[in-house]
Write an enzyme that holds these catalytic residues in place. Structure first.
Site, mmCIF file in Angstrom:
data_model
loop_
_atom_site.group_PDB
_atom_site.id
_atom_site.type_symbol
_atom_site.label_atom_id
_atom_site.label_comp_id
_atom_site.label_asym_id
_atom_site.label_seq_id
_atom_site.Cartn_x
_atom_site.Cartn_y
_atom_site.Cartn_z
ATOM 1 N N GLY A 109 0.799 -1.209 0.000
ATOM 2 C CA GLY A 109 0.000 0.000 0.000
ATOM 3 C C GLY A 109 0.832 1.258 0.000
ATOM 4 N N LEU A 146 -3.970 -5.902 -5.560
ATOM 5 C CA LEU A 146 -2.922 -4.889 -5.412
ATOM 6 C C LEU A 146 -1.704 -5.416 -4.634
ATOM 7 C CD1 LEU A 146 -2.329 -1.867 -5.922
ATOM 8 C CD2 LEU A 146 -3.169 -1.440 -3.606
ATOM 9 N N ASP A 147 -0.526 -5.230 -5.194
ATOM 10 C CA ASP A 147 0.731 -5.609 -4.536
ATOM 11 C C ASP A 147 0.813 -7.107 -4.232
ATOM 12 O OD1 ASP A 147 1.313 -2.921 -4.634
ATOM 13 O OD2 ASP A 147 0.816 -2.542 -2.546
ATOM 14 N N GLU A 148 -0.013 -7.895 -4.910
ATOM 15 C CA GLU A 148 -0.013 -9.330 -4.635
ATOM 16 C C GLU A 148 0.383 -10.161 -5.855
ATOM 17 O OE1 GLU A 148 -0.346 -10.825 -1.877
ATOM 18 O OE2 GLU A 148 -1.379 -9.435 -0.527
ATOM 19 N N ARG A 181 4.512 -17.229 -1.327
ATOM 20 C CA ARG A 181 4.431 -15.892 -1.913
ATOM 21 C C ARG A 181 5.400 -15.724 -3.082
ATOM 22 N NH1 ARG A 181 3.545 -12.530 -4.447
ATOM 23 N NH2 ARG A 181 3.098 -10.312 -4.094
#
Lengths: 283, 283, 283, 283
Positions: A200, A226-228, B210
């Site tokens: 974020g 987002l950002d993943e 991840r």
């Protein structure tokens, strides 16, 4: 592609099974070619097999025909391209120019195989850099109200210029799910933190508050989440208690531009394959 | 402390104001001493001032008396110690021995100024390592039911041995808030991730999922807030898609032991000062 | 090798020519096996081709027979081994124990696939470490006068134990050209500098004098030419003006042990191939 | 310097003796100022003492007068400057633009406190970069025959513009001893290797031949002794067997520009002090 003595790179993924390497190396031989480099990976978690083969061949078509046949047999996703052919690319920016300046310098220095069709900015600040490097700068302001129109302009550009890659070089706008979906695997973003830390906004302020001893940057494919998206490259730099948020930011910019340039280079060299939410990278 | 020609290290923190450096350097001169090293930092966010001074003095008491007087004037938190005096330390472990083995090797090699009074394990596995390095091993099994008793045994040990530092060297138990509070700033833990990424359990499995390209380790002071204490040191190692979780773990152990040893060394050399939830480190 | 369902690793080098990958992958298929990993490299400078293939096969002999036939056709140097089989190893030491301690810990932790048959020391200092890890320690003092006899004892040990690898873990003696020649490609040394900087004696003192900002360590194969053998791995650590030679040395030991362990691991996993005075390493 | 509320940085070196810190901190107090940061170092090898103090003062002159008096007493070399005042700088280049481009970008981005008065090139290639950043480009071709005249032009420029710093940003000419002597401690060069490895020409070719696993770059002050001046900063990047000399060179350029920018920044912030052939750097 012309048809005399080409260097090609083939990338593929498919369910793992015996015989793939042999089939691919056979195909190259049948087409009268020679393998230059070859790398493969079988993911035990997903059961998928990934391969990247570069080759020297007398003509492209015989390779392409054979790959298509093979792809059917093995249910392959594949891509065949000339080595070194620059990807048609759009770079999107806001006000911070460190990544843009770095990417365009590398392109001019023949260190990054992309052909930058345009720089799209939602602010006019970076137009001079684009102009210096003789790349068209297109101003597309984004407000709460015009977001769909702004994205449509981007999509029109993508279509008109047959854009293969969009690089978000510190572009401070969130793309719509629709756009992310349509350009899946073809948008690379640089996030100014070591993901998944500090997702974020204002990651350097977050990092400063938390008192971390290393800051980082992450280049990743953009997804609706987002950002993943799948991470392509990350790196870090050492910080200490004396650094203000502003000083961290300056220092972080060095990491950001380095990480983004590396990710774009690997992508443009067809070294990055998607494996679910992870990436396989053949260095 | 004996009283002839000592090397001392003074650390202090207090509200920032003009004259502190001059007062401290004056004190050393008045005590007939010489400053060896000196470092300071004023935090603009908290308004606090931090200082570490090492000095060569003919006697300890005159310094101590003057520091006490100064501390009143400037509302200082301070610590005065002989340089190189080993801190009385307890190391807590479970089953993984890489950190313990590394720490004890460094102690024997005179590379880490701590005096390990005991290794406390909640499993017997690592007793042989302690024994080899001639450190008592105390087995204190922890179950759901006996946690308070187990912690009491630790506190008794801390009291009996005047323990100044507790190192959690991959100790897989969470300490009670009470214990964390009582030993505030004197318990160092190694977390096997690059905090704040992957807090909690199984960080390597999280990192693998991840698809990160760097794994890390974080040494921090333990507070009641799990994995949220002030960070002392962090480092990372590069990983790629070929590594399984188990392989990441093995590779991560190298980072863990290096980061923990570094943090313990700095702490034992009085180089780490707390600044709220951040640390000031005078290298 | 028993004959049911084996995992094998084949390494080979030969003059580069078309068809090698196809022939090797074909061989695996004919033997009823499956390729697990495969990597290759053609050196444009030397015209040599290098390959490492790991495979899952129902039996070893059919593979071996086919490799032998292929090796004739392609003039290959090759090696075929079971994946994970520990190499029979001797570690040679003098007085500094950081590398020995680290290697033996990793072996016990199943992080290093070597089977340490003996630790040979020219001083008795490190016998306790060997003993703790239950490895025989053999004292072979070396003086100006007895060098040939001392080396003969090593060679006898190599023969008696069928030693495949000798690791010089800060062994402060120079081996004779004869021994280097006989064990070519099977002796790994750790040099305590970033070669080719600071060859020869007292590299940390040299580094200190020169005022470098990074110190390093280099693991290399030993050849008759001192400190000139093919490099396997190198790494560095940051230093500054405050470090004395002794402090640099302590800090350097961390790099030394890490670099040596990495080099031994890659060698034992058959990832290192010699390419003249350079190495090809398949990570 | 105007005279109301200034931030100053004082650097000094002198023979070590008790009382220096106290005297300096006293001076600041007497001048009505406050110390912002302070760092010191005593070199046991040379017996020299080094100090850097930044301060907030109501006026410059009272500080200067007191420093001059102190300097006499302690036989100090010293420098007093406003924090952040950009150093008058000339950058010298040949054909490779990566360092120049990087330095000028940082200057415009307020990340490097230098005021670039001119870019001097012995080839015209990089004139456009200078022009883009609105810095005069002066072409001074150098041949075997005109070297003295070329250097005289540089010296004239240094005098006319009161140049304080000359940065050799991949300038491929050797400066005369006379020039090196006159500008001692004020010329910074970037050497494209990890010194002292690979001095002289074609370091990447040398590195490739030697088969190193890391390449590096070194920023150092220029002295009459080629590639032997005091080192300010060094860094490295990992390479492997697949890289050609040309690829190493491209990769090395990233390290070169980063290391040079760092060294120039520290120098311009008065963080680098000379200690014989070594440097003391107050981060």
């Amino acid at each position: 592609m012309s048809e005399t003595d080409k260097k090609l790179v083939l990338t593929l993924s498919c369910p793992d099974q015996p015989g793939i390497v042999h089939a691919v190396s056979g195909l190259v031989g049948e087409a009268g070619g020679n393998i230059l480099q070859s790398a493969q990976f079988g993911d035990p978690d997903t059961g998928l097999f990934f391969m990247r083969v570069s080759m020297d061949v007398p003509a492209v078509e015989p390779v392409k025909t054979r790959v298509e046949a093979l792809a059917d047999d093995f249910k392959m996703n594949w891509n065949l391209d000339e080595i070194g052919r620059p990807l048609r690319t759009v770079i999107m920016v806001s006000k911070e120019g460190h990544c843009l300046s770095d990417l365009l310098y590398r392109v001019r220095d023949n260190a990054l195989p992309i052909d930058v069709k345009a720089v799209v900015g939602n602010h006019p600040d970076l137009a001079p850099i684009a102009t210096f490097y003789q790349v068209p700068f297109i101003l597309v302001p984004v407000t709460k109200d015009n977001k769909p129109e702004a994205e449509q302009r981007l999509l029109d550009l993508v279509e008109a210029e047959k854009v293969e890659l969009v690089v978000l070089a510190r572009y401070m706008q969130i793309l719509s799910d629709k756009l992310c979906g349509r350009m899946s695997g073809r948008i690379i973003n640089i996030h100014h933190s070591f993901l998944p830390s500090f997702k974020g906004a204002k990651p350097y302020a977050q990092a400063h508050d938390r008192g971390v001893k290393l800051i980082g940057a992450t280049a990743h494919y953009v997804t609706a989440d987002l950002d993943e998206g799948p991470i392509i490259e990350q790196d870090v730099a050492r910080v200490d208690h004396t650094l203000t948020v502003a000083a961290m930011q300056k220092q972080g910019q060095d990491v950001e531009r380095r990480v983004l340039a590396q990710a774009v280079k690997w992508h443009a060299e067809h070294r990055v394959l998607m494996d679910g939410n992870r990436t396989v990278i053949f260095h």
